[in-house]
Design an enzyme around this catalytic site. Structure first.
Site, short mmCIF file in Angstrom:
data_model
loop_
_atom_site.label_atom_id
_atom_site.label_comp_id
_atom_site.label_asym_id
_atom_site.label_seq_id
_atom_site.Cartn_x
_atom_site.Cartn_y
_atom_site.Cartn_z
N SER A 127 0.86 -1.17 0.00
CA SER A 127 0.00 0.00 0.00
C SER A 127 0.90 1.22 0.00
CB SER A 127 -0.93 -0.01 1.22
OG SER A 127 -2.01 0.88 0.98
N GLU A 128 0.60 2.18 -0.88
CA GLU A 128 1.56 3.24 -1.16
C GLU A 128 1.78 4.21 0.00
OE1 GLU A 128 -1.24 2.67 -2.81
OE2 GLU A 128 -2.34 4.51 -3.30
N ASN A 129 0.94 4.14 1.03
CA ASN A 129 1.19 4.99 2.19
C ASN A 129 2.34 4.44 3.05
OD1 ASN A 129 -0.80 2.92 2.78
ND2 ASN A 129 -0.91 3.81 4.82
#
Lengths: 217, 233
Positions: free
Chosen positions: A45-47
């Protein structure tokens, strides 16, 4: 016609052993529920997390552990956390094997629009522009037609673009389409949906070769 | 040891003035410097340009500064959860620069790393590329993006010490680790300020040289934006 869960189920078949996968918000998030259990897959997940697990049990939520949809999540053994710049570094350098995201429109040369409807909706592109510009394998999960019955599978996108010439495959409630250099190729049709129905629901030209099989879901 | 400790949030925000450009760490409401934001809401400071991935929600995070119309311009990647934001943007009261999330992070990192500009493929062929230099590398088109120039970076960490060393927890690291040291002055608010020597140097995420002021936040609500759970069988 497929439900959103069915679309996710069909896309889950594209997830292969040893893949690192980034899932967008909406239908793509559901894909994780249908990936075969006998293969090794890690969700990014890009966070800033790799090795995402299922949602936590009630009472075990941690405000510091969320996915890019801001949902509380858990991590699996082997997981790692990192900062946002590092996260997009692994995306740009193509360490992530498969990106699955939603779209408002897709065009026959692989352009995608999913972040803005001028004058109506401007939520922002989030990480979508970075993902589509760098990922090698991009599958779009979307509805074939809008609520007014108009096709979202187009010769040319009408909305502001998120990325150009990047989409490889599209799975909708009606069909599986592959983006080839000659345009959309119809690969599969949803159970009970005719090729004629798909043609009538698609503004772009479709390449249709031989009998089109029903999706196996 | 060079100490960075300030006594409270009031001391930490000294020197922040109207019209400045300020970076705020966090992703959604995860890892936002909530004590510093709350303190800024209680000042008359306005006309701020805020660099932050998101704009909070209506009643928490940067949404509080928006409600009081203290923000002139937002530079963000996603602003979907905030009705007041949308109203101010559509009415033209608020200037908004939307930028791809990876580009936003890298523009912070570049500032932190002393790199004035870089090329990225993100946004090529879209309106994000308008007016920007385009170059081809290895057969692929890229656009030039510049490092941010900010007056203050305000970040939130899990633990820190008086030397300014920071350790983050979970996905609260997000933009906080990219913004620390990316502005003229970096303020770090931490959940726990521990004595120097208690943090293992091997585990430090951001060395103290990147931080000019550090304090322990008075209270952390750590609000969850999308509480999502599964049922026990």
């Amino acid at each position: 016609m497929l439900t959103k869960e069915d679309i996710a189920k069909r896309i889950a078949k594209e997830v292969k052993d040893r893949y690192f996968v980034n899932l967008g918000i909406g239908i793509p998030t559901l894909v994780a529920n249908y990936v075969r259990e006998d293969i090794a897959v890690e969700f990014q997940s890009e966070n800033g997390v790799l090795g995402m697990g299922p949602f936590p049990f009630a009472g075990e939520e941690d405000a510091d552990i969320i996915n890019a949809g801001k949902q509380t999540i858990t991590t699996l053994p082997g997981a790692s956390f990192f900062d946002s710049a590092f996260s997009f570094g692994m995306i740009r350098s193509q360490k992530v094997d498969l990106t699955i995201l939603g779209a408002m429109e897709v065009s026959e040369n692989g352009d995608i629009a999913n972040w803005k409807i001028p004058g109506k909706m401007v939520k922002g592109m989030g990480g979508a522009m970075d993902l589509v510009a760098s990922a090698e394998n991009i599958i779009v999960a979307m509805m074939h037609v809008n609520k007014a019955g108009e096709s979202k599978i187009l010769k040319k996108c009408t909305l502001p673009l998120t990325g150009v010439g990047c989409v490889k495959k599209v799975v909708t409630e009606l069909a599986v389409l592959e983006v080839t250099k000659n345009g959309f190729k119809l690969l599969e049709r949803a159970p009970g949906v005719s090729v004629e129905h798909i043609i009538a629901s698609t503004e772009a030209e479709l390449i249709i070769e031989g009998d089109i099989p029903e999706m196996d879901i | 040891m060079i100490t960075k400790k300030v006594n409270n949030v009031q001391e930490a925000i000294k020197g922040i003035e109207g019209g400045m450009t300020i970076m705020f760490g966090g992703f959604g409401l995860c890892g936002i410097p909530e004590n510093t934001i709350a303190a800024l809401v209680n000042t008359p400071i306005s006309d701020l340009t805020c660099i932050s991935n998101n704009a909070g929600v209506d009643d928490f995070g940067l949404g509080l500064l928006l409600q009081k119309k203290q923000i002139k311009k937002m530079i963000s990647s996603y602003v979907g959860e905030n009705a007041e934001f949308e109203r101010q943007m559509l009415s033209g009261e608020l200037e908004v620069e939307l930028t791809p999330q990876g580009t936003l992070a890298e523009r912070c990192r570049a500032a932190q790393a002393g790199i004035p500009a870089f090329f990225t493929p993100a946004g090529y062929g879209t309106e994000v590329a308008e007016g920007k230099e385009v170059r081809e590398f290895n057969g692929k088109m890229h656009i030039m993006e510049e490092a941010f120039k900010a007056d203050f970076a305000i970040v939130k960490a899990w633990k820190g010490d008086e030397a300014g060393n920071l350790i983050f927890k979970g996905t609260a690291r997000n933009f906080n680790a990219c913004m620390a040291g990316a502005a003229k002055i970096t303020i770090a608010e931490v959940e726990e300020l521990v004595p120097v020597g208690t943090l293992d140097p091997n585990q430090i995420h951001i060395p103290g040289i990147m931080v000019q002021r550090i304090f322990q936040g008075e209270k952390f609500e750590k609000r969850i934006e999308q509480r999502t759970v599964r049922q026990r069988n």
